[in-house]
Scaffold this motif. Structure first.
Motif, short mmCIF file in Angstrom:
data_model
loop_
_atom_site.label_atom_id
_atom_site.label_comp_id
_atom_site.label_asym_id
_atom_site.label_seq_id
_atom_site.Cartn_x
_atom_site.Cartn_y
_atom_site.Cartn_z
N VAL A 1 0.86 -1.17 0.00
CA VAL A 1 0.00 0.00 0.00
C VAL A 1 0.91 1.23 0.00
CG1 VAL A 1 -1.82 1.27 1.18
CG2 VAL A 1 -1.77 -1.23 1.32
N VAL A 2 0.72 2.09 -0.99
CA VAL A 2 1.52 3.31 -1.12
C VAL A 2 0.57 4.50 -1.05
CG1 VAL A 2 3.12 4.60 -2.58
CG2 VAL A 2 3.16 2.09 -2.61
N ASP A 3 0.75 5.31 -0.01
CA ASP A 3 -0.11 6.48 0.18
C ASP A 3 0.62 7.46 1.09
OD1 ASP A 3 -2.28 8.31 0.81
OD2 ASP A 3 -3.66 6.71 0.25
N ASP A 4 0.52 8.74 0.79
CA ASP A 4 1.18 9.74 1.63
C ASP A 4 0.34 10.10 2.86
OD1 ASP A 4 -0.61 10.95 -0.27
OD2 ASP A 4 0.20 12.91 0.24
N ASP A 5 -0.87 9.58 2.95
CA ASP A 5 -1.75 9.82 4.08
C ASP A 5 -1.57 8.71 5.11
OD1 ASP A 5 -3.88 10.05 5.89
OD2 ASP A 5 -5.37 10.44 4.34
N SER B 1 5.08 5.28 2.52
CA SER B 1 4.53 6.64 2.53
C SER B 1 4.79 7.40 1.23
CB SER B 1 5.10 7.42 3.72
OG SER B 1 6.51 7.49 3.62
N SER B 2 5.50 6.78 0.30
CA SER B 2 5.72 7.42 -1.00
C SER B 2 6.05 6.36 -2.04
CB SER B 2 6.86 8.43 -0.92
OG SER B 2 8.11 7.77 -0.81
N ALA B 3 5.89 6.76 -3.29
CA ALA B 3 6.22 5.86 -4.39
C ALA B 3 7.72 5.55 -4.39
CB ALA B 3 5.80 6.50 -5.72
N LEU B 4 8.52 6.56 -4.11
CA LEU B 4 9.98 6.34 -4.08
C LEU B 4 10.37 5.39 -2.97
CD1 LEU B 4 11.33 9.91 -4.94
CD2 LEU B 4 11.30 7.87 -6.40
N ALA B 5 9.69 5.46 -1.83
CA ALA B 5 9.99 4.53 -0.73
C ALA B 5 9.71 3.10 -1.16
CB ALA B 5 9.16 4.89 0.51
N PHE B 6 8.63 2.89 -1.90
CA PHE B 6 8.32 1.55 -2.40
C PHE B 6 9.40 1.08 -3.37
CE2 PHE B 6 6.33 -1.12 -5.72
CZ PHE B 6 6.05 -2.23 -4.94
N LEU B 7 9.76 1.92 -4.31
CA LEU B 7 10.78 1.54 -5.29
C LEU B 7 12.13 1.29 -4.62
CD1 LEU B 7 9.93 3.96 -8.22
CD2 LEU B 7 9.53 1.49 -8.12
N ASP B 8 12.49 2.16 -3.66
CA ASP B 8 13.77 2.02 -2.96
C ASP B 8 13.83 0.74 -2.12
OD1 ASP B 8 14.66 4.36 -4.10
OD2 ASP B 8 14.33 5.58 -2.31
N ALA B 9 12.68 0.28 -1.64
CA ALA B 9 12.65 -0.93 -0.80
C ALA B 9 12.99 -2.18 -1.60
CB ALA B 9 11.29 -1.08 -0.13
N GLY B 10 12.82 -2.12 -2.90
CA GLY B 10 13.12 -3.27 -3.75
C GLY B 10 12.19 -4.45 -3.54
N LEU C 1 -0.63 -4.28 -5.65
CA LEU C 1 -0.25 -2.94 -5.22
C LEU C 1 -1.50 -2.07 -5.16
CD1 LEU C 1 1.89 -0.65 -4.74
CD2 LEU C 1 1.97 -0.43 -7.24
N ILE C 2 -1.64 -1.34 -4.05
CA ILE C 2 -2.68 -0.33 -3.92
C ILE C 2 -1.94 0.99 -3.78
CG2 ILE C 2 -4.59 0.55 -2.53
CD1 ILE C 2 -5.00 -2.33 -1.52
N SER C 3 -2.19 1.90 -4.72
CA SER C 3 -1.46 3.17 -4.71
C SER C 3 -2.41 4.35 -4.81
CB SER C 3 -0.48 3.22 -5.89
OG SER C 3 0.19 4.47 -5.91
N ASP C 4 -2.12 5.35 -3.99
CA ASP C 4 -2.79 6.63 -4.14
C ASP C 4 -2.34 7.21 -5.48
OD1 ASP C 4 -4.21 8.96 -3.66
OD2 ASP C 4 -2.86 9.71 -2.13
N PHE D 1 -5.84 1.66 -7.89
CA PHE D 1 -5.59 3.06 -7.57
C PHE D 1 -6.68 3.59 -6.67
CE2 PHE D 1 -3.27 2.50 -11.54
CZ PHE D 1 -2.07 3.12 -11.23
N ILE D 2 -6.26 4.43 -5.71
CA ILE D 2 -7.20 5.12 -4.83
C ILE D 2 -6.89 6.61 -4.91
CG2 ILE D 2 -7.61 3.18 -3.28
CD1 ILE D 2 -5.55 4.33 -1.36
#
Length: 124
Positions: A9-13, A35-44, A52-55, A81-82
């Motif tokens: 789950v990727v969401d800044d809220d 908490s961000s798209a970059l955090a998801f990508l960086d986590a590998g 994937l559920i993404s804001d 997408f949400i």
């Protein structure tokens, strides 16, 4: 149910992250929140994510850009997408080929869960 499925789950809220984490865990899913798209990508974690559920609208990289970045990496993760904003953002349909679902906040949790199940059945 796909009890061993990993849902990212990727969401800044933060409230939405906590809410979806609780909901999905209650239904037996393994959940990872970002908490961000970059955090998801960086986590590998792309290879270990079943759905994937993404804001859509987030600071930095938006959900659509995340979707495109994953496609460029050939990581085709079923994506829902949400959004808290009414209506689709401009050019959403042109940039997102096969979203599993699109939900406006607040959304029906049963509809979201049913969509996740369909996405997991279809797989990557």
């Amino acid at each position: 149910m796909f009890k061993s499925a990993v849902i990212a789950v990727v969401d800044d809220d933060e409230r939405m992250l906590v809410s979806l984490d609780s909901l999905l865990r209650a239904y037996g899913y393994t959940v990872k929140t970002y908490s961000s798209a970059l955090a998801f990508l960086d986590a590998g974690d792309c290879e270990h994510t079943d759905c994937l559920i993404s804001d859509i609208q987030m600071p930095g990289m938006c959900g659509v850009e995340l979707y495109e970045a994953l496609a460029a990496k050939n990581a085709h993760i079923p994506t829902l997408f949400i959004t808290g904003k009414p209506g689709l953002p401009p050019q959403f349909s042109a940039r997102v080929r096969k979203p599993e679902g699109y939900f406006s906040k607040p959304f029906d949790t049963q509809a979201l869960l049913a969509c996740i199940e369909r996405a997991l059945k279809r797989g990557r």
